[in-house]
Design an enzyme around this catalytic site. Sequence first.
Site, short mmCIF file in Angstrom:
data_model
loop_
_atom_site.label_atom_id
_atom_site.label_comp_id
_atom_site.label_asym_id
_atom_site.label_seq_id
_atom_site.Cartn_x
_atom_site.Cartn_y
_atom_site.Cartn_z
N ARG A 156 7.33 7.54 -25.73
CA ARG A 156 7.77 8.86 -25.37
C ARG A 156 7.67 9.35 -23.83
NH1 ARG A 156 5.60 14.38 -26.32
NH2 ARG A 156 7.27 15.62 -27.25
N ILE A 203 12.15 18.18 -25.51
CA ILE A 203 11.93 17.19 -26.31
C ILE A 203 10.76 17.55 -27.26
CG2 ILE A 203 10.10 16.31 -24.58
CD1 ILE A 203 10.78 13.59 -25.27
N SER A 204 11.14 17.35 -28.77
CA SER A 204 10.67 17.98 -29.83
C SER A 204 9.02 17.29 -29.91
CB SER A 204 11.19 17.73 -31.03
OG SER A 204 12.28 18.18 -31.09
N GLN A 205 8.28 18.10 -30.44
CA GLN A 205 6.87 17.68 -30.45
C GLN A 205 6.77 16.25 -31.39
OE1 GLN A 205 5.21 20.21 -33.65
NE2 GLN A 205 3.26 19.58 -33.43
N PRO A 206 6.05 15.35 -31.10
CA PRO A 206 6.30 14.00 -31.82
C PRO A 206 6.09 14.00 -33.38
CG PRO A 206 4.52 13.86 -29.91
CD PRO A 206 4.98 15.33 -30.07
#
Lengths: 791, 202
Positions: free
Chosen positions: B25, B51-54
């Site tokens: 990431r 960028i989305s939360q993992p």
Amino acid sequence: MNKRIYLSLGLLSASLIAFQLALMQLISAVQWNHFAYMVISIALLGFGASGTLLTLTRKWFERYADFALSLLMILTGVSMSGIILFSSALFGRFDTYLIFVDFSNVKYLFLSYLSFFIPFFLGALAIGLIYIRYVNRIGTMYFADLLGSGLGGIFLLGLLWIFYPAQLPAAVSVLPIVAGILIIPKSWAGRLKVPSLLLLFLPVYLIIFPSELPVSEFKSISRAMNMPGSEIYMERKSPYGHIQLVKCPSFRNAPGLSLSFTGDIPVGDVMYCNGNWFGSLTNRANDDKIHFLDYTGHNLAYMISEPASVLILDGGTGLHAGHALWRGASKVTFVEENKKALNLLRNELAFTIDSLFSDPKLTSIGLHSRSFLLADTSHYDLIVLPPIESFGGSSGVNALEEQYILTLDAMSDIWEHLSDSGMIEVTSWMDYPVRNPLKILATLVETLEQKGYMEIEQQLVAIRSWGTISFILKKSPFSPEEVSGIRDFCEGMYFDPVLLPGIVSSERSVFNHLEDSSFFSSVDQIVSPDRNSFYKNYDFNIRPATDNKPYFSQFLKLDRLNKLRSLFGQGALPFLEIGYFITLLTFIQISLFAFILIVFPLFFTKWKGKGKVYTLLHFSGIGVGFMFVEIIFIQQFILYFGNPVTAASAVLSGMLISSGIGSLVSSGFKKSKRNILLILALVIFFILLYAFILTPVLRASISLPFFLKILFSILLISPLAFFMGMPFPVGLKYLGGHNNTLIPWAWGINGCFSVISTVLATIIAVEAGFFWVMLLASLAYGFALVANIFR
Amino acid sequence: MVTDQIASRGIKHVETLDAMRKAERHLFVPAESMRMAYGDGPLSIGYGQTISQPYIVAYMTQIIEPKADFKILEIGTGSGYQAAVLAEIVDQVFTIEIVPELAKTATDRLRELAYDNVEVISADGYYGLEEEAPFDAIVVTAAAEHIPPSLIQQLKEGGKMVIPVGSPFLVQTLMLVEKKNGKVSTSSLMPVRFVPFTRGRE
């Protein structure tokens, strides 16, 4: 100089009220109403803080009073302008929501408090100093103060037509600078006049080159502007808000569209008001065969029958009016309170919506929907309510907005406008945890019961798409053919019926499954006669709103805070219900600061001493009482005038000017105990009287022409406000004769409690309703009465 | 990150967990955010995008049950991270990004990282990618108030689409759209988490 002080005081007071309203406009446009409310409430503690400083430094200020007054007024103006320069840097890094996620953002919050606090503090310091110095003329001084404040509201209303929100603070700041220049002492005139006049260039510069505050990333306009190729192609200023038209090459508006739709949704422009979504500008029909609303829950009413006359309430940009015409309605009545937006749509923007508002079958009315309903006598086959909640949820930003169109009383009025087989249509986004759909359902069900129809299932239908739920309430029972037609419509659109005569539970989630199916049992419990226990047990407040508590979007139950925190996590709460949450937070902060400001001076003076209890009780009581009445009047008059800006201006100006006249008259009174007791008793009598008669009187006269309504409202407001203007100057005059060292403390107490009570009035209105706020206002004056009996 | 934030919250799909371990990431975030790359929240990548939360990336991946022979369409490339995670599992990923600058950065980044099975297209994702349709799965990363008809048409019979429903900043629920026997059905999934993104210092 002696006469000029009245003019200067009036100008200063006008500027402080105008600045407060200007900030409300400005901060609401770039952030949110509730944030503006919190920041301004805390900034207004500047009044309390000025009293504290004056208590501690009275002698010094008195010695240099003439010079200090002039300088303080000039600095008030300079800080009003300057603060905007500072804040534009501050707001670039700040968003309300972020406080709850990243605590380091609190420093920006405190910086914003401080920056907006300064002008109020400096201005209040000048007013407090005038009261100390001219206590023997307090009646006329207070008159000048209140008259100025009253005119300040009207002044800002005028400015809203001329300036954009970012220019308003600078425009207002001219007043205190001029006020200060007017009273520059002769001995200083030679040295100060020219530099002071030069200072006027600062607001002029900031009006020509306004310093824009960055708009919150969470506002809907920011989302559109992030899309490539987006541009704002038209802007208009007005008291109805800052209107912006955005052209976005990738924006297509079709909320809740059926998954069976295979056509093309055209790109359309979007109208925003104060950065918030107002509506899309859509051509009346995409081509000869389809209108995309045919593929949404909104079309259900047209599947049931062919309504000839349709009423669209809070119609926005006219999407539903266009759809009604498209479906063949012969008479469409469109109501929208934002007159500026409506005029744009009728004229300059007509080409973008196929001249919808020129259609001879359409009548458009610029009025609050509820005011329209109260004055209108027609009947309609279909009445369309505005969609509830925005896509993705508004996280409770509207929690404290009086939504008079979504109350039980409103629904009852709407019902009375239905033809014999007329229908009410309302669509809501499905939220999670479910709140909006359940509250509107409860409102519809209780309306039916109130009207004496007990077989709810025969007259109320609901269908659910992937993201929305649409309700139809019908004045007569649904026929078997209509029920079968609804089933066919659902099948074709991939919708599921939720409420339908003869429904079986397996029908409810054929196309759209819910992982949390408790929604269906919630619906059933609301429809059942035992709904009260469900209201009580549900974790959110879904009891219908009423005119007495018109906060449809307020769902937070204070006794469930801990449970919600454990269910959704510590940081989730503000995102569920931020509006009310912020209000509670504001109240805690203000109370804490006010307590410090009131108690702090006592360490430097003496704890014991004559008149302290009297001062505290009298000035806190009248501060709370006055503001409670003012807030309730504004809230009640919103419905009366159909517009919050007109309501606030009429009430503020009417109340403050009448109070000012009361103050002026009181200056001729003897300082006898009997007189003040009589005044307070009259105030209490009038408040109690108004608690009972205000709502019915306003309702009875709502259909009067606008001009007569203004006259009538002044007649209604002025007797009470006239007497409410007396206790403050009479109290100060009493202190002047007995212990004048307490005058600044009294000024501070009154300032602090006025601010606390505006927030407290809102909390009480939400929890208990307007009526109780009025009763408590009379109780607050009761405390002042007791203080005067034992003084 | 995978053990603490993802597996512990109920993500069991082995391929997804493996892919989340492989796609690094920190290589998909701006240099100034690199130290926060494995934190439990979304991050700004500029142009108002995140960028989305993992966990969300893993959840969306698991929901569509990707298999090696899948052809997947993603709408909203952003940093390219979700596409990379998918590309660790499936043969072909097509991803469309509306912001030209982001599309360019993601193309360069994915090429550098040798994700040869990902194709980034700089366009408006509303119309999908008709020339490559139908797709086994479609992943939409940006919330929309309606689901573009063309995307439903480009979904293979038996295919799955996952799309967030809710505020773009406070992702509330995810929706699974499935196409079976020519009919389309949806499932609203429980809310995942409330995490707003922190504004970048651009």
